[in-house]
Design a protein around this motif. Structure first.
Motif, PDB file in Angstrom:
ATOM      1  N   GLY A   1      16.643  17.840 -85.041  1.00  0.00           N
ATOM      2  CA  GLY A   1      16.239  19.126 -85.582  1.00  0.00           C
ATOM      3  C   GLY A   1      16.873  19.384 -86.911  1.00  0.00           C
ATOM      4  N   SER A   2      17.247  20.638 -87.155  1.00  0.00           N
ATOM      5  CA  SER A   2      17.951  21.011 -88.368  1.00  0.00           C
ATOM      6  C   SER A   2      19.454  20.892 -88.145  1.00  0.00           C
ATOM      7  N   LEU A   3      20.220  20.917 -89.238  1.00  0.00           N
ATOM      8  CA  LEU A   3      21.671  20.845 -89.115  1.00  0.00           C
ATOM      9  C   LEU A   3      22.206  22.039 -88.338  1.00  0.00           C
ATOM     10  N   ASP A   4      21.657  23.214 -88.599  1.00  0.00           N
ATOM     11  CA  ASP A   4      22.130  24.405 -87.889  1.00  0.00           C
ATOM     12  C   ASP A   4      21.901  24.280 -86.386  1.00  0.00           C
ATOM     13  N   GLU A   5      20.745  23.770 -86.002  1.00  0.00           N
ATOM     14  CA  GLU A   5      20.456  23.612 -84.572  1.00  0.00           C
ATOM     15  C   GLU A   5      21.416  22.616 -83.928  1.00  0.00           C
ATOM     16  N   LEU A   6      21.640  21.492 -84.583  1.00  0.00           N
ATOM     17  CA  LEU A   6      22.457  20.442 -83.976  1.00  0.00           C
ATOM     18  C   LEU A   6      23.933  20.775 -84.001  1.00  0.00           C
ATOM     19  N   ALA A   7      24.358  21.618 -84.946  1.00  0.00           N
ATOM     20  CA  ALA A   7      25.762  22.016 -84.999  1.00  0.00           C
ATOM     21  C   ALA A   7      26.177  22.787 -83.751  1.00  0.00           C
ATOM     22  N   CYS A   8      25.193  23.324 -83.039  1.00  0.00           N
ATOM     23  CA  CYS A   8      25.506  24.072 -81.814  1.00  0.00           C
ATOM     24  C   CYS A   8      26.070  23.186 -80.717  1.00  0.00           C
ATOM     25  N   TRP A   9      25.939  21.866 -80.867  1.00  0.00           N
ATOM     26  CA  TRP A   9      26.517  20.954 -79.880  1.00  0.00           C
ATOM     27  C   TRP A   9      28.036  20.855 -80.008  1.00  0.00           C
ATOM     28  N   GLY A  10      28.588  21.406 -81.061  1.00  0.00           N
ATOM     29  CA  GLY A  10      30.042  21.416 -81.196  1.00  0.00           C
ATOM     30  C   GLY A  10      30.530  20.573 -82.351  1.00  0.00           C
ATOM     31  N   PRO A  11      31.820  20.225 -82.340  1.00  0.00           N
ATOM     32  CA  PRO A  11      32.412  19.458 -83.452  1.00  0.00           C
ATOM     33  C   PRO A  11      31.638  18.167 -83.701  1.00  0.00           C
ATOM     34  N   HIS A  12      31.506  17.835 -84.984  1.00  0.00           N
ATOM     35  CA  HIS A  12      30.731  16.652 -85.345  1.00  0.00           C
ATOM     36  C   HIS A  12      31.149  16.162 -86.710  1.00  0.00           C
ATOM     37  N   THR A  13      30.736  14.942 -87.012  1.00  0.00           N
ATOM     38  CA  THR A  13      30.874  14.366 -88.348  1.00  0.00           C
ATOM     39  C   THR A  13      29.487  14.271 -88.963  1.00  0.00           C
ATOM     40  N   LEU A  14      29.332  14.772 -90.175  1.00  0.00           N
ATOM     41  CA  LEU A  14      28.054  14.692 -90.866  1.00  0.00           C
ATOM     42  C   LEU A  14      28.018  13.415 -91.699  1.00  0.00           C
ATOM     43  N   ASP A  15      27.027  12.573 -91.422  1.00  0.00           N
ATOM     44  CA  ASP A  15      26.841  11.316 -92.151  1.00  0.00           C
ATOM     45  C   ASP A  15      25.585  11.458 -92.996  1.00  0.00           C
ATOM     46  N   ASP A  16      25.776  11.520 -94.317  1.00  0.00           N
ATOM     47  CA  ASP A  16      24.624  11.757 -95.191  1.00  0.00           C
ATOM     48  C   ASP A  16      24.209  10.527 -95.985  1.00  0.00           C
ATOM     49  N   ARG A  17      24.589   9.340 -95.523  1.00  0.00           N
ATOM     50  CA  ARG A  17      24.236   8.124 -96.272  1.00  0.00           C
ATOM     51  C   ARG A  17      22.720   7.911 -96.358  1.00  0.00           C
ATOM     52  N   PHE A  18      21.951   8.511 -95.416  1.00  0.00           N
ATOM     53  CA  PHE A  18      20.493   8.352 -95.434  1.00  0.00           C
ATOM     54  C   PHE A  18      19.788   9.589 -95.984  1.00  0.00           C
ATOM     55  N   ALA A  19      20.511  10.400 -96.742  1.00  0.00           N
ATOM     56  CA  ALA A  19      19.957  11.674 -97.201  1.00  0.00           C
ATOM     57  C   ALA A  19      18.719  11.491 -98.073  1.00  0.00           C
ATOM     58  N   ARG A  20      18.585  10.332 -98.728  1.00  0.00           N
ATOM     59  CA  ARG A  20      17.421  10.088 -99.581  1.00  0.00           C
ATOM     60  C   ARG A  20      16.415   9.145 -98.924  1.00  0.00           C
ATOM     61  N   GLN A  21      16.633   8.845 -97.655  1.00  0.00           N
ATOM     62  CA  GLN A  21      15.767   7.876 -96.987  1.00  0.00           C
ATOM     63  C   GLN A  21      15.064   8.494 -95.784  1.00  0.00           C
ATOM     64  N   VAL A  22      14.203   7.704 -95.180  1.00  0.00           N
ATOM     65  CA  VAL A  22      13.370   8.160 -94.070  1.00  0.00           C
ATOM     66  C   VAL A  22      13.753   7.372 -92.826  1.00  0.00           C
ATOM     67  N   LEU A  23      13.933   8.080 -91.728  1.00  0.00           N
ATOM     68  CA  LEU A  23      14.208   7.433 -90.443  1.00  0.00           C
ATOM     69  C   LEU A  23      12.965   7.488 -89.572  1.00  0.00           C
ATOM     70  N   MET A  24      12.725   6.411 -88.864  1.00  0.00           N
ATOM     71  CA  MET A  24      11.723   6.406 -87.807  1.00  0.00           C
ATOM     72  C   MET A  24      12.318   5.640 -86.634  1.00  0.00           C
ATOM     73  N   PRO A  25      11.698   5.660 -85.469  1.00  0.00           N
ATOM     74  CA  PRO A  25      12.286   4.925 -84.337  1.00  0.00           C
ATOM     75  C   PRO A  25      12.480   3.456 -84.677  1.00  0.00           C
ATOM     76  N   GLY A  26      13.531   2.865 -84.130  1.00  0.00           N
ATOM     77  CA  GLY A  26      13.726   1.436 -84.290  1.00  0.00           C
ATOM     78  C   GLY A  26      12.473   0.693 -83.868  1.00  0.00           C
ATOM     79  N   LEU A  27      12.040  -0.272 -84.678  1.00  0.00           N
ATOM     80  CA  LEU A  27      10.802  -0.981 -84.381  1.00  0.00           C
ATOM     81  C   LEU A  27      11.007  -1.935 -83.210  1.00  0.00           C
ATOM     82  N   VAL A  28       9.959  -2.087 -82.415  1.00  0.00           N
ATOM     83  CA  VAL A  28      10.013  -2.894 -81.197  1.00  0.00           C
ATOM     84  C   VAL A  28       9.055  -4.063 -81.361  1.00  0.00           C
TER      85      VAL A  28
END
Length: 544
Positions: free
Chosen positions: A38-65
């Protein structure tokens, strides 16, 4: 009790393949699984976390099978590449193809000079590109008259060898009367060996036995590098011997934190009885791990269309070649299906020709009458000439299909001109018909037969363009979203893994393909050109 750490990956866009939330910008990962999307605000509700922004300019899709590949796609790079097209090795190096028989001989001569002892081995060869010219033992005797020389066809169903290799296997003699052994004018084998009966006795002499190809540590690691470059996080080894040394090596390597792909090897029904195969599959299933999924069987009904060893219905081959070979006896296939259904062991069956598909459908229907089972998902692999009626019948029987879309590019022109003619070539690997029939659809590369590259496979199914630019059956094209589904959730479903992988949603494995561009935003013609940055597999990041 402390909570496991959470990492939230940010991306330019996330294509989830989950219709409830098709797009997102962030995905939270904990313990190798997807905590939320979801959004960062939504996921932050899960509690403490580390934000990894190395893919901030890229697109994720499910791992290909990759639902149909072979670990030998890595191991074969030990040997000389003799394919017609240029290829890319596991480290990203470009290797030139051999566009003529003379070029193949020269490639093997270079390999012989580089390795002055032992067998001389090549792979990826296919004489269909050279017109009527065939490779003979005399051609390979030019490479060496004394050392065994073997060159494996691109299909994996034919092996060409020299005189020394034939002698070592006891095949350089007159009186052989079998379609797997073409004979020369002298009454002796030409050196072209078709199918397992002819090939198996020779493979050990040229170092290409299946146990080695599937269990070689160097090759398994090389396969992992190929997978990362292709965006693949789960892949099959579709026809392994799975002897104890192989299984031990696979368990050890896939348990390493740095091994980047989940492997799904299938036990092949060659050289063992159906009873032995099913018992072994059940035994292996209990030893599965998160990264190594065991307990499935591969049956091979016929051979290769471009090798003229597939079984075709009337009117047969377009160029008048005799019909192909049966690799497994109908009685053995029927018994395997029945015992596997009773033991809840999935079976994937190779059929290339439509006569082979017809037989397997008959056998599966009879087996299900004796051992009914819901959601068995027995899968036809390749089924390249299956027509709409056969696909409807397969769907009614509860089966799935994995079509060899890459053939349309690599051999489409040859199929239209030589093997099956223009009409049947236009409906080969009929993805639209499969979806219209309600089948679970996957598409594949059969690496190393063609390169491991699911986005290229998707491009083939979407565009249906041959190497010459000819469109083969526009009516059988599928859309980009449908093709992406086939290389993610569709392939996962054929392996009974769609509850764990294939989409980015809560609870599934944290497997992602990292792309520089959005596959739904580029033109369909550009799908094959998308750059894969790397993968995330079980929450671990691997750069290509």
């Amino acid at each position: 009790m402390s909570q496991a750490p959470t990492t939230i990956f940010a991306a330019r866009s996330i294509l989830t393949m989950n219709p409830a939330r098709p797009r997102a910008t962030h995905v939270a990962v904990r313990e190798g699984r997807i905590l939320g999307v979801g959004s960062l605000d939504e996921l932050a509700c899960w509690g403490p976390h580390t934000l990894d922004d190395r893919f901030a300019r890229q697109v994720l899709m499910p791992g290909l099978v990759e639902g149909h590949s072979h670990l030998m796609a890595g191991t074969l790079w030990r040997y000389a590449y003799c394919g017609f097209y240029d290829a890319t090795d596991p480290d990203g190096g470009r290797v030139s193809g051999s566009p003529s028989l003379e070029a193949v001989v020269q490639t093997l001569l270079q390999a012989a000079q580089a390795r002055p002892e032992g067998a001389i081995v090549g792979w990826g060869f296919d004489p269909i590109y050279f017109g009527a010219q065939r490779c003979t033992r005399q051609d390979l005797d030019r490479v060496s008259p004394t050392r065994p020389v073997g060159v494996l066809h691109a299909s994996g169903h034919i092996l060409n060898v020299n005189t020394a290799a034939l002698q070592a296997a006891g095949f350089l003699r007159s009186g052989i009367d079998h379609p797997a052994f073409p004979l020369g004018a002298d009454g002796l084998p030409t050196g072209e060996l078709k199918g397992p009966e002819a090939m198996l006795p020779v493979l050990d002499h040229v170092g290409l036995n299946r146990s080695f190809l599937s269990g070689d540590e160097w090759g398994i690691r090389a396969f992992g590098r190929l997978a990362v470059r292709a965006g693949v996080t789960t892949a099959t080894d579709l026809a392994a011997t799975l002897l104890e040394p192989e299984v031990g090596t696979l368990l050890r390597l896939t348990a390493e934190d740095g091994y980047p792909v989940r492997l799904v090897p299938l036990l092949r029904l060659i050289g063992i009885t159906p009873v032995q195969a099913v018992e072994r599959a059940v035994e292996l299933r209990a030893r599965s791990t998160e990264q190594l999924r065991l307990g499935r069987i591969k049956v091979v009904a016929d051979g290769s269309i471009q090798g003229f060893s597939a079984r075709l219905r009337w009117p047969g081959y377009f160029n008048g070649a005799p019909n192909g070979l049966w690799y497994s006896a109908p009685e053995a296939m029927r018994e395997c299906f029945e015992r596997a259904l009773a033991a809840n062991v999935p079976v994937h069956t190779h059929t290339n020709g439509d006569e082979a598909t017809a037989l397997v459908l008959d056998l599966l229907e009879a087996a299900l009458a004796r051992h009914p089972r819901r959601d068995h998902r027995f899968t036809l692999q390749h089924a390249q000439l299956a027509d709409r009626a056969q696909m409807r019948r397969l769907a009614a029987l509860g089966g799935a299909i994995n079509l060899f879309a890459n053939h349309l590019f690599y051999w489409g022109d040859q199929h239209a001109a030589v093997t099956v003619g223009p009409e049947r070539a236009a409906r080969m690997n009929a993805c639209r018909s499969a979806l219209d029939a309600g089948l679970t659809l996957a598409i594949h590369s059969d690496a190393p037969i063609t390169p491991l590259a699911p986005l290229f496979t998707a491009w083939c199914a979407v565009n249906r363009v041959s190497a010459s630019g000819r469109v083969l059956g526009e009516a059988e094209r599928i859309t980009v979203p449908e093709a992406l589904h086939a290389i993610t959730l569709g392939a996962a479903a054929t392996l009974h893994l769609d509850g764990e992988i294939g989409s980015i949603e809560c609870g599934k494995r944290a497997d992602f393909c990292v792309l520089d561009d959005d596959p739904l935003a580029v033109a369909p013609e550009a799908l094959k050109d998308l750059r894969v940055w790397g993968t995330v597999q079980g929450g671990r990041v691997f750069a290509a």
